[in-house]
Design an enzyme around this catalytic site. Sequence first.
Site, short mmCIF file in Angstrom:
data_model
loop_
_atom_site.label_atom_id
_atom_site.label_comp_id
_atom_site.label_asym_id
_atom_site.label_seq_id
_atom_site.Cartn_x
_atom_site.Cartn_y
_atom_site.Cartn_z
N TYR A 123 80.56 102.71 24.04
CA TYR A 123 79.59 101.74 24.57
C TYR A 123 79.30 102.00 26.05
O TYR A 123 78.73 101.16 26.73
CB TYR A 123 80.12 100.31 24.41
CG TYR A 123 80.12 99.80 22.98
CD1 TYR A 123 80.21 100.66 21.91
CD2 TYR A 123 80.04 98.44 22.72
CE1 TYR A 123 80.22 100.19 20.61
CE2 TYR A 123 80.04 97.96 21.41
CZ TYR A 123 80.15 98.85 20.36
OH TYR A 123 80.16 98.38 19.07
N LYS A 172 92.02 106.89 16.32
CA LYS A 172 91.65 107.95 15.37
C LYS A 172 92.05 109.29 16.00
O LYS A 172 91.25 110.22 16.11
CB LYS A 172 90.13 107.86 15.10
CG LYS A 172 89.64 108.70 13.93
CD LYS A 172 90.11 108.21 12.58
CE LYS A 172 89.64 109.16 11.48
NZ LYS A 172 90.34 108.97 10.21
N ASP A 205 90.75 103.85 9.92
CA ASP A 205 90.29 103.73 8.53
C ASP A 205 91.38 103.07 7.68
O ASP A 205 91.13 102.15 6.90
CB ASP A 205 89.87 105.09 7.96
CG ASP A 205 90.80 106.23 8.35
OD1 ASP A 205 91.68 106.03 9.22
OD2 ASP A 205 90.68 107.33 7.78
N ASP A 229 85.14 96.24 18.15
CA ASP A 229 83.95 95.47 17.76
C ASP A 229 83.92 95.31 16.23
O ASP A 229 83.74 94.21 15.71
CB ASP A 229 82.70 96.24 18.24
CG ASP A 229 81.46 95.36 18.25
OD1 ASP A 229 81.55 94.17 17.93
OD2 ASP A 229 80.37 95.88 18.59
#
Length: 370
Positions: A123, A172, A205, A229
Site C-alpha cells: 500500500y 509469505k 494461505d 487488510d
Amino acid sequence: MVKVTLIPGDGIGPEVTDAAKLVTAATGVDIEWEVVVAGERAIQTSGTPLPDGVLESIRRNKVALKGPITTPIGSGFRSVNVALRQQLDLYASVRPARALAGEGTRFPETDLVVVREATEGLYSGVEHWVDREHSAAETVNVITRRACDRIVRFAFEYARLHGRRKVTAVHKANIMKTTGALFQTAFREMAAKYADVPSDERLVDNMAMQLVKKPSEYDVIVTTNLFGDILSDLCAGLAGGLGIAPGALYGESIAVFEPVHGSAPKYAGQDKANPVAEILCVELMLRHLGHAEAAERVYRAVWETIAEKKVVTYDLALPGYTDRPVPASTCSAMAKEIARKVPLVDLKKPRPQPAAAKDFGAADGSLEGA
Ligand code: NAD
C-alpha cells in the site's frame, strides 16, 4: 473536556458517526467534537479529498473518530485512508474481532485481534505502468526493518497489556524471500525478547484456511499491510460480520478510531446500516482516553442490545447471525437503544464474553506451502 476530531466520512459514514456521537453523549464523558470533512464531500467543497485542515485538526487533538471514506476503484484519487495513515504515521492498525452474543454465528467463540502494519508494504503507493499501452504494471512491496520491528513490538506489547495468550506472525516468506524474510526475522528476534508471550508463525494461505476451520486456536495475529487488510475482514466475518467490527490506528502520539467496514454506498442515506462497528470504536476510544468505566458501559450496552434481539439492524436480524430471526430496525433506532442502555448497565454482573473457552490444542499449521 476532551476535544476529538470527528470525520463523518462518505456513504453510511454520517449515519454511523451520528450513532456513535449519541452513544458517546450517553456515557456522560465530556467530549467536544471538532468536525472536519474528508473524502468525496471534501472534493466538492475544498477541491481535494484530504484538505490540510483535516490533518491539522488530528495533529492538534491527537485523537480522532472517523467514518469510512470512499476510494474510487482502479482510477481517481488515491485512498484518503492510506494517505491519513502514512502522513500521520499511524503504523499500527488494531482490529478486534469478537463474536458478540452471536448464538447463530458459525464461530461464537471468535475472539481475535489483527494487528496490521499500516504505512508500507503493497500500500506504499509505489506503482506504475511499465509501457504506454498499459499492458504491464508494477506495484512495489516496500518493507523496512524499522517498520517490521515496531509493528511486531506493538503486537507483543499489546498481548502483554491485554492479557492475550498468543501472538501469531503471518507472512509469505517461502515465496517472498526478501520482504517476507525481513518480516519473519524481525518477528523471531522480537519473540525471543518477549519469551513470556507464546508465539508462532503461519503462511498467509494456510492461515486463511486455519481461521475458518478453528479460529479459537489463534489470538493476536500480526502481519503486513495487505495480508492484514484481508485477514481483518475475514476475522470480522467469523465474528458475525463487518457491521460489528471496530478498529483503531495508533502512531507514537496520535490515535484514530475507525470501523473495519467501508462506506457501503448502496445503503447510504437509508438509515439501514449497522452502527455497532462505529459505536465500538467509541469503546476503544474511551479506553484510550482513560475512561475505562464508560468504555465498559458501551461494550455491555452493545452486547445486551444484540443479545435481546429486539432492536437490531438487518444484518443482525437475519438467519446466519441469529437462530431467532426478528424484524430489522433502523440504524438510528439501534443507536438510541444502545444509548438508552448505557447508563443502565450493571457493571457488577460478569462481563459477557465470546462463547467457548479457548482451546490451544495442537494446531496443524506448518510453514510448508507454495
Ligand atoms: P464495505 O465495507 O463498504 O461494504 C461491503 C458490504 O458489507 C456491504 O455491501 C454491506 O453488505 C456490508 N456492510 C458494510 N458495513 C456495514 C454496516 N455498517 N452495516 C451493515 N452492513 C455493512 O466494502 P466495499 O463495498 O468493498 O467498499 C465500499 C467503499 O468503502 C469503497 O470505496 C472502499 O474503498 C471504501 N472503504 C473504506 C474503508 C475505510 O474508510 N477505512 C474501509 C474499507 C473500504
